[in-house]
Structures are given as structure tokens and as C-alpha cells.
Design an enzyme around this catalytic site. Sequence first.
Site, PDB file in Angstrom:
ATOM      1  N   GLU A   1      -1.092  -8.799   4.718  1.00 53.43           N
ATOM      2  CA  GLU A   1      -0.898  -8.984   6.170  1.00 53.43           C
ATOM      3  C   GLU A   1      -2.205  -8.881   6.950  1.00 53.43           C
ATOM      4  O   GLU A   1      -2.280  -9.271   8.107  1.00 53.43           O
ATOM      5  CB  GLU A   1       0.146  -7.969   6.685  1.00 53.43           C
ATOM      6  CG  GLU A   1      -0.362  -6.569   7.008  1.00 53.43           C
ATOM      7  CD  GLU A   1      -0.653  -5.696   5.782  1.00 53.43           C
ATOM      8  OE1 GLU A   1      -0.655  -6.209   4.658  1.00 53.43           O
ATOM      9  OE2 GLU A   1      -0.896  -4.482   5.982  1.00 53.43           O
TER      10      GLU A   1
ATOM     11  N   CYS B   1       0.829  -1.207   0.000  1.00 57.26           N
ATOM     12  CA  CYS B   1       0.000   0.000   0.000  1.00 57.26           C
ATOM     13  C   CYS B   1       0.865   1.259   0.000  1.00 57.26           C
ATOM     14  O   CYS B   1       1.524   1.544  -0.988  1.00 57.26           O
ATOM     15  CB  CYS B   1      -0.976  -0.051   1.174  1.00 57.26           C
ATOM     16  SG  CYS B   1      -2.360   1.082   0.992  1.00 57.26           S
TER      17      CYS B   1
ATOM     18  N   HIS C   1      -3.602  -5.619   0.956  1.00 57.91           N
ATOM     19  CA  HIS C   1      -2.917  -5.870   2.229  1.00 57.91           C
ATOM     20  C   HIS C   1      -2.892  -7.362   2.573  1.00 57.91           C
ATOM     21  O   HIS C   1      -3.801  -7.839   3.271  1.00 57.91           O
ATOM     22  CB  HIS C   1      -3.646  -5.129   3.358  1.00 57.91           C
ATOM     23  CG  HIS C   1      -3.422  -3.660   3.357  1.00 57.91           C
ATOM     24  ND1 HIS C   1      -2.375  -3.070   4.031  1.00 57.91           N
ATOM     25  CD2 HIS C   1      -4.096  -2.656   2.756  1.00 57.91           C
ATOM     26  CE1 HIS C   1      -2.435  -1.752   3.862  1.00 57.91           C
ATOM     27  NE2 HIS C   1      -3.463  -1.476   3.087  1.00 57.91           N
TER      28      HIS C   1
END
Lengths: 220, 80
Positions: A196, A86, A194
Amino acid sequence: MKFGIVVFPGSNCDRDSFHVPTKVCGQEAVYLWHKDADLKGVDCVILPGGFSYGDYLRCGAIAKQSPVMKSVIEHAKSGGYVIGICNGFQVLTESGLLPGVLMRNTSLTFICKYIQVKVNNKTPWTNKYDAGEVITLPIAHNEGNYFCDEVTLRRLESNGQIAFKYHGENPNGALADIAGITNEKGNVLGLMPHPERISELILGGTDGLRVFESIISTKK
Amino acid sequence: MNAKVYVTLKTGVLDSQGKAVKHSLETLNFKEVTDVRIGKFIELKLEGVTKSEAEKHVKAMCEKLLANTVIESYKFEVSE
């Protein structure tokens, strides 16, 4: 594998980016403060999401001048792994480690939702996915509209550097549905979604986990 | 010494903000507006340099930081 998570003023995904390699994948990790040029011997640098330096001037423009980035650029140039998620992707394009630029979403709105992406599994970051696998990842950004010139786009395509493409819906107007790219050598990855945030079942899914497992698997 | 720097999106790069503003101007009945491009205006104060040095330095500042030349073009004026 030892991970280093860069912390800029305004980073807000640094804790998540620390949590997944350590608590979920059982690897070692350290935080790397933006004023500190020492990378502490890490194998893989994570540039996390957030709003480094308040996104002043352009997203990632001020971050690229920080002491830690000079070391990250050297690390990448000598073949070390770097992933920018990002805002981290924006820092990578501003730093010249990845080609192109991330412009404002064509909708002019911040978009926070789940999207589908198609994976190219021929990169060190995606080798645990199936060829052409479609996965679901969250996005949360205002400037994710990837743009580059035509020559660069052809080069990205012919070298297999497009790691992730939006599938079905292109949320932000990105050129050629690009959600994530690698550099020519493949050791640097930048992506808007994302991974994660979707690496544990308790948080709604594990489609992002194999990004971390893929890169860990490259360490002999 | 003062420098005025103007940074705008290159021709051909979609300016979605400009488009939205153009649309808004239309709704205000300003039908004569055919295009809107939005950019940044940056004002610098400089000291201890000659005008020609200032021009050289401001160009370097634009290339290195103030503009992203992949999508943006810039122009500037230096005045005493």
C-alpha cells in the site's frame, strides 16, 4: 469489491490501506473498529501495519483476542479474503489463520528500506504479476523473521503458498527467504512488505498496486 | 495464590538477542559463558481457585496467550 480496514489501537497504516483501494482503485471501503464484531458485509478485510496494542507480550498476540478478530477468523474460514500487511501478518500467524511465526530480525534492528521480492503469481493476490517477476517494495519492521517447522515449510512450498520471497538480499533472516505466504485455500495472505505504500507514481512507484488489482479482479 | 511463568525460546530456535548478550559478556571478560537464552518472566496473582485449579488454568493461559508454542516453551510454579 468492498474492503474493510481493521483499526486496532496502535495501527498506523490504516489510512494508507484505506486510500489505495478507494482513491487509487475506485472501490468501496469502511473502517472496522477492533471492538466491533460486525464486518459490515465486506469482501476483503485488510489488517494494516502498525503496532497493535503496543506490540505488548508478542506482536499480534493481544490483537488476536479482540472482538473483530473473531469475526475475521470466521470470514476467512468461510472463504472470505483477508490480507495482513506487516503487523497484520503477525496478527494472522498469532491467530492461527497462517502457519508459523514472525520473530525478531536477526540484526536486532528495525529495518526500514526498499527490498526486492520475487512473486509467485499463482495466488488470487498476485495474478496480475508475471511468473517470477521481481518487484521492489518497502519494508519497515523489527519482527519480520519468518519461522516455521520443516514439515510446514515443505507443505508451504509444495502447495505454492509462498507468494513472495526476498530476492538478492534477505533483510531479516526469514526462513527460505519468505516475505509473504497464503493459507492453503489462498484466500488469506500475509506479507511483511508494504504494497500500500508503493501503489502510486507520486509516492515513488506502483509495484504494490497489482496486489490490490489482483484481488479486485477475482470479483465477478 | 501466585504463579510465576517463565517463557523461553525452544532449543534450536535462534536467539539473536541471547547471542548479542553473550558477545557483550565476552567483551566484559566473562569467558566462561557458553550460551545465553533470553526469555520472559510473568508473575500472576490469582484468587478464588485451588492450587490444582490454578495449575490447570495457568497451563491453559500459557497455551492460549502467554507463550507462542511454535517457537516458545514455558514452565511455571504456583505457590500459595
